[in-house]
Design a protein around this motif. Sequence first.
Motif, mmCIF file in Angstrom:
data_model
loop_
_atom_site.group_PDB
_atom_site.id
_atom_site.type_symbol
_atom_site.label_atom_id
_atom_site.label_comp_id
_atom_site.label_asym_id
_atom_site.label_seq_id
_atom_site.Cartn_x
_atom_site.Cartn_y
_atom_site.Cartn_z
ATOM 1 N N VAL A 58 23.118 14.269 -25.487
ATOM 2 C CA VAL A 58 22.923 12.902 -25.005
ATOM 3 C C VAL A 58 24.041 11.992 -25.509
ATOM 4 N N ALA A 59 24.475 12.193 -26.754
ATOM 5 C CA ALA A 59 25.587 11.402 -27.282
ATOM 6 C C ALA A 59 26.867 11.664 -26.488
ATOM 7 N N LEU A 60 27.109 12.919 -26.154
ATOM 8 C CA LEU A 60 28.296 13.276 -25.378
ATOM 9 C C LEU A 60 28.253 12.621 -24.002
ATOM 10 N N MET A 61 27.102 12.681 -23.345
ATOM 11 C CA MET A 61 26.959 12.030 -22.043
ATOM 12 C C MET A 61 27.199 10.525 -22.149
ATOM 13 N N SER A 62 26.632 9.917 -23.175
ATOM 14 C CA SER A 62 26.740 8.469 -23.330
ATOM 15 C C SER A 62 28.181 8.034 -23.520
ATOM 16 N N ASP B 33 19.985 12.342 -17.441
ATOM 17 C CA ASP B 33 20.799 13.251 -16.620
ATOM 18 C C ASP B 33 20.905 12.734 -15.195
ATOM 19 N N GLY B 34 19.754 12.345 -14.626
ATOM 20 C CA GLY B 34 19.740 11.880 -13.246
ATOM 21 C C GLY B 34 20.582 10.639 -13.036
ATOM 22 N N VAL B 35 20.473 9.673 -13.950
ATOM 23 C CA VAL B 35 21.265 8.444 -13.843
ATOM 24 C C VAL B 35 22.752 8.755 -13.923
ATOM 25 N N ASP B 36 23.136 9.602 -14.882
ATOM 26 C CA ASP B 36 24.559 9.902 -15.084
ATOM 27 C C ASP B 36 25.159 10.660 -13.910
ATOM 28 N N VAL B 37 24.367 11.503 -13.262
ATOM 29 C CA VAL B 37 24.870 12.247 -12.105
ATOM 30 C C VAL B 37 24.951 11.354 -10.875
ATOM 31 N N LEU B 38 23.852 10.643 -10.597
ATOM 32 C CA LEU B 38 23.775 9.887 -9.346
ATOM 33 C C LEU B 38 24.615 8.621 -9.353
ATOM 34 N N MET B 39 24.835 8.025 -10.522
ATOM 35 C CA MET B 39 25.583 6.780 -10.567
ATOM 36 C C MET B 39 26.979 6.949 -9.971
ATOM 37 N N LEU B 40 27.623 8.061 -10.267
ATOM 38 C CA LEU B 40 28.965 8.276 -9.717
ATOM 39 C C LEU B 40 28.923 8.366 -8.197
ATOM 40 N N ALA C 136 25.292 2.564 -16.995
ATOM 41 C CA ALA C 136 24.683 3.899 -17.083
ATOM 42 C C ALA C 136 24.907 4.503 -18.462
ATOM 43 N N GLY C 137 26.104 4.273 -19.026
ATOM 44 C CA GLY C 137 26.393 4.771 -20.366
ATOM 45 C C GLY C 137 25.509 4.137 -21.417
ATOM 46 N N LEU C 138 25.273 2.842 -21.297
ATOM 47 C CA LEU C 138 24.397 2.143 -22.237
ATOM 48 C C LEU C 138 22.953 2.630 -22.112
ATOM 49 N N PHE C 139 22.514 2.886 -20.874
ATOM 50 C CA PHE C 139 21.169 3.432 -20.670
ATOM 51 C C PHE C 139 21.051 4.794 -21.352
ATOM 52 N N SER C 140 22.081 5.629 -21.199
ATOM 53 C CA SER C 140 22.074 6.942 -21.850
ATOM 54 C C SER C 140 22.005 6.801 -23.363
#
Length: 437
Positions: free
Chosen positions: A90-94, A30-37, A178-182
């Motif tokens: 998690v799949a949706l986020m990825s 969650d943190g990576v996906d939010v902060l990366m943007l 970030a998507g690959l990490f997710s």
Amino acid sequence: MSTADVAAPAGWTIMRAIIIALCFGVNMVDGVDVLMLSYVAPTLSKSLGLSAEQLGLVFSSGLAGMAFGGLVIAPFSDKTGRRPLIIFSVALMSVCMLASGYATSLTELMVLRLGVGAGIGAALAGISTLAAEYAPPKHHDFAVAMLQGGYPIAATITGFIVAPLIHVRSWNVLLIGAGLFSASALLPLIFFLPESMAFLVQRQPRDALRRIQAIERRLRLSQTTELPAVASVERENAGVGGLFREGRSLRTILLWTSIVCGFMTLYFIISWIPKLAVEAGLEISDSIYAGALYNIGAFVGCATIGIVAMRLTLHRTIMLYLLIAAVALSIFGSVTMSVWQVLGVAFVIGIFLQGGFNGHYPLAAGLYPVKVRATGMGWAMGVGRIGAVIGPYMGGMLLQHHVRLSVIFQIYAIPLLVCAGCVFAMSVIQRSINRGV
């Protein structure tokens, strides 16, 4: 065997630690996906020709998605199970993060950030609910609060990784990364994350007994031989209406009010702390360290609140942390300090603001029974996003109108006092219930 017998483990085991670690990992995603943007926003906006207002719409789409995930998607897990919700989220986020790396327009980015936010909002409810069940009763509050530390840890690590790469790698590559990490979190979740035993007992889907026995073997618990009868009232109370039945109405309203106010101040600080540090007298380069120290403090806060709560009770600990955070905010904005003092206060704010707010997760998990726990968690955090939207926007307006920094921080200390008041009221109600009043 009763639900309590099936779902109440005694102490820590390797499997139980793995479950909490997996939930912690989801919060890191969650943190990576939010902060990366946020980190790639300057280069992204330049590449796609987005104005500041359009970029704000992209950020707002993520917040709207979080609310949607908490309010709409998370409640489904009270019918389908916690495990499917977490894996789906998690799949949706990825998928949405990966696709963001190929976005070519404002509309595409907004839709994809909506999907990322929806996954985050739903996942938060799922991991908090599952951690609340599998943590040993004595360490329940510690485990649920601790897993929220994944977010600030991810924010800090992501910042240190992105800082040297932002000048040599395009925003597309960083978002895809970030998507690959997710996506890397999916296999561990699929293979190691169990379903909630309490859910299996309550809903009794097909093969419920076999699935419970398999989990019990992994946790080294005695085997359940027979499932209890499911009371009709358990199904009648499911859904959002269950949050306001059985004497929970006032506590639900107090919880929502507290979270809205907490999100107001929390997201104001998260969004503006580098700018605020500059306003407080730091150089731009030092302001980045203020943000990093805030996030390190936030992790410490998440790690300590559960430990302190074992001695003071969760309600008292949340109130203590929030009151200290309010004082620290006032000092940050009104007292002239050296660079190191400003950085130190930013660290303290991180500990007590993030720690005190994250105490709401175990508080909510303890308020609601299994039948509506995911719905309760999802709606509490979903409704709370109102504060997440208002806080940064109001802060921007105050800064734009050149309101003194000391006044701004005093304004944002007020919601924390409201939080503390709501938590105190909930503690009074809980004591009355415990006394049978």
